[in-house]
Structures are given as structure tokens and as C-alpha cells.
Scaffold this motif. Structure first.
Motif, mmCIF file in Angstrom:
data_model
loop_
_atom_site.group_PDB
_atom_site.id
_atom_site.type_symbol
_atom_site.label_atom_id
_atom_site.label_comp_id
_atom_site.label_asym_id
_atom_site.label_seq_id
_atom_site.Cartn_x
_atom_site.Cartn_y
_atom_site.Cartn_z
ATOM 1 N N THR A 129 0.831 -1.213 0.000
ATOM 2 C CA THR A 129 0.000 0.000 0.000
ATOM 3 C C THR A 129 0.862 1.259 0.000
ATOM 4 O O THR A 129 0.506 2.251 -0.638
ATOM 5 C CB THR A 129 -0.974 0.038 1.189
ATOM 6 N N SER A 130 1.997 1.222 0.684
ATOM 7 C CA SER A 130 2.883 2.390 0.702
ATOM 8 C C SER A 130 3.404 2.695 -0.696
ATOM 9 O O SER A 130 3.456 3.862 -1.111
ATOM 10 C CB SER A 130 4.047 2.161 1.661
ATOM 11 N N GLU A 131 3.767 1.658 -1.435
ATOM 12 C CA GLU A 131 4.262 1.844 -2.797
ATOM 13 C C GLU A 131 3.147 2.326 -3.717
ATOM 14 O O GLU A 131 3.330 3.260 -4.504
ATOM 15 C CB GLU A 131 4.870 0.542 -3.323
ATOM 16 N N ALA A 133 0.474 3.944 -2.922
ATOM 17 C CA ALA A 133 0.050 5.294 -2.535
ATOM 18 C C ALA A 133 0.926 6.373 -3.162
ATOM 19 O O ALA A 133 0.480 7.520 -3.326
ATOM 20 C CB ALA A 133 0.063 5.431 -1.012
ATOM 21 N N LYS A 134 2.138 6.040 -3.552
ATOM 22 C CA LYS A 134 3.033 7.017 -4.182
ATOM 23 C C LYS A 134 2.480 7.518 -5.514
ATOM 24 O O LYS A 134 2.865 8.583 -5.985
ATOM 25 C CB LYS A 134 4.417 6.414 -4.403
ATOM 26 N N ALA A 135 1.556 6.775 -6.112
ATOM 27 C CA ALA A 135 1.003 7.148 -7.416
ATOM 28 C C ALA A 135 -0.062 8.239 -7.311
ATOM 29 O O ALA A 135 -0.488 8.776 -8.330
ATOM 30 C CB ALA A 135 0.416 5.910 -8.104
ATOM 31 N N GLU A 137 -1.485 11.792 -5.038
ATOM 32 C CA GLU A 137 -1.193 12.821 -4.033
ATOM 33 C C GLU A 137 -1.923 12.490 -2.736
ATOM 34 O O GLU A 137 -3.063 12.038 -2.753
ATOM 35 C CB GLU A 137 -1.631 14.204 -4.529
ATOM 36 N N PHE A 138 -1.276 12.741 -1.616
ATOM 37 C CA PHE A 138 -1.843 12.428 -0.306
ATOM 38 C C PHE A 138 -3.203 13.086 -0.108
ATOM 39 O O PHE A 138 -4.156 12.457 0.350
ATOM 40 C CB PHE A 138 -0.871 12.849 0.804
#
Length: 158
Positions: A129-131, A133-135, A137-138
Motif C-alpha cells: 500500500t505504501s508503494e 500510494a506514491k502514485a 497525491e496524499f
């Protein structure tokens, strides 16, 4: 089923711009759900369970709950949860406990084996999920979550 000729079909009302956009969101959600379920199945396998088992265990990780309450949290029927809960208990990943609030509706609780399976999944799920999520914007993720929660609430009120 008898289908009338097309010329006799009722005419739908004109869809608003918002309605058309929401239709696209719904269709994209269906596609996203399919991809997420494929990924969940792969991730759950790391814990030796299925995605459905992972979902039900997730409903009782923080505290024991009745099958009906777990279903409400997950947005699925009590019957669907019951079938999986019985399998989890049979395999030692969960257990039924007495429910002080209701004599017949026992509480479903995660066992150490269930927590272990979830921990094994977390070891691969957190980096995944961390990887992913990089795609995005927060703040877009935060807005997406808020929008989804609003739609869920509105649909559950209906």
C-alpha cells in the motif's frame, strides 16, 4: 421474461452532469474493486487464508463482535459472515465466545492463530500500500476517502 419492442420502452430522464460523473465513478469503482480483490487474494495467501477470511477477521481484530455486527461493519450480510466465521472457527483462526448482551448470538473473536495470519499479511500489505500510494497525491487520497464515506453514508440511509 417478456420484453416489449424497443419502441415501447420507457424513456429515461435526462441524466445530470453530476449523475453522469457519478455513473463513471461507480463503473471505475467496480473495476477498482476487481483489481483490489485480486491483490487482496494474493496478499491474504501470505497469511495462509483467503481475502474473504481476511475481511471477516478484520471485522473482529479490535474486539469480539456478533456475526451480525461484523457484517454491518463490513457492509455484507450476516449470512455471508456466518458461513466464513464457521470456517474460521473450524480452522482455529477464530472462536465463538458467550455474548453477555444476547444469549443466542455468540461473539466471534480472533485467536492467536488468526492474529498470526493477519501479521503475516501485514508484512507484505504495508509495503504494497505504501508503494501504491506514491502514485496519488496524499490530499487526493484523503478527498477520495471522504467522498467514499459520504456516498456510503448516503446509500446506507436510503
Amino acid at each position: 421474461m417478456t420484453v416489449p419492442p424497443r419502441e415501447d420502452w420507457p424513456k429515461p430522464t435526462r441524466q445530470t452532469e453530476g449523475g453522469a460523473l457519478l455513473t463513471d465513478v461507480v463503473l471505475a469503482t467496480f473495476r477498482l474493486n476487481a483489481r483490489l480483490m485480486e491483490a487482496a487474494q494474493d496478499l491474504a495467501a501470505r497469511g495462509g487464508i483467503t481475502a474473504a477470511w481476511w475481511q471477516v477477521l478484520g471485522g473482529v481484530l479490535d474486539q469480539p463482535r456478533s456475526v451480525a455486527d461484523a457484517g454491518r461493519i463490513m457492509g455484507v450480510s450476516r449470512q455471508a459472515v456466518q458461513r466464513i466465521a464457521d470456517l474460521l472457527v473450524e480452522r482455529g483462526l477464530a472462536e465463538y465466545r458467550p455474548n453477555p448482551a444476547h444469549r443466542r448470538a455468540k461473539l466471534l473473536a480472533c485467536t492467536e492463530a488468526g492474529y498470526w495470519a493477519i501479521r503475516q499479511i501485514a508484512l507484505v500489505q504495508h509495503p504494497w500500500t505504501s508503494e501504491l500510494a506514491k502514485a496519488v497525491e496524499f490530499e487526493d487520497l484523503r478527498t477520495t476517502l471522504a467522498t467514499m464515506q459520504t456516498l456510503i453514508t448516503k446509500l446506507e440511509e436510503a
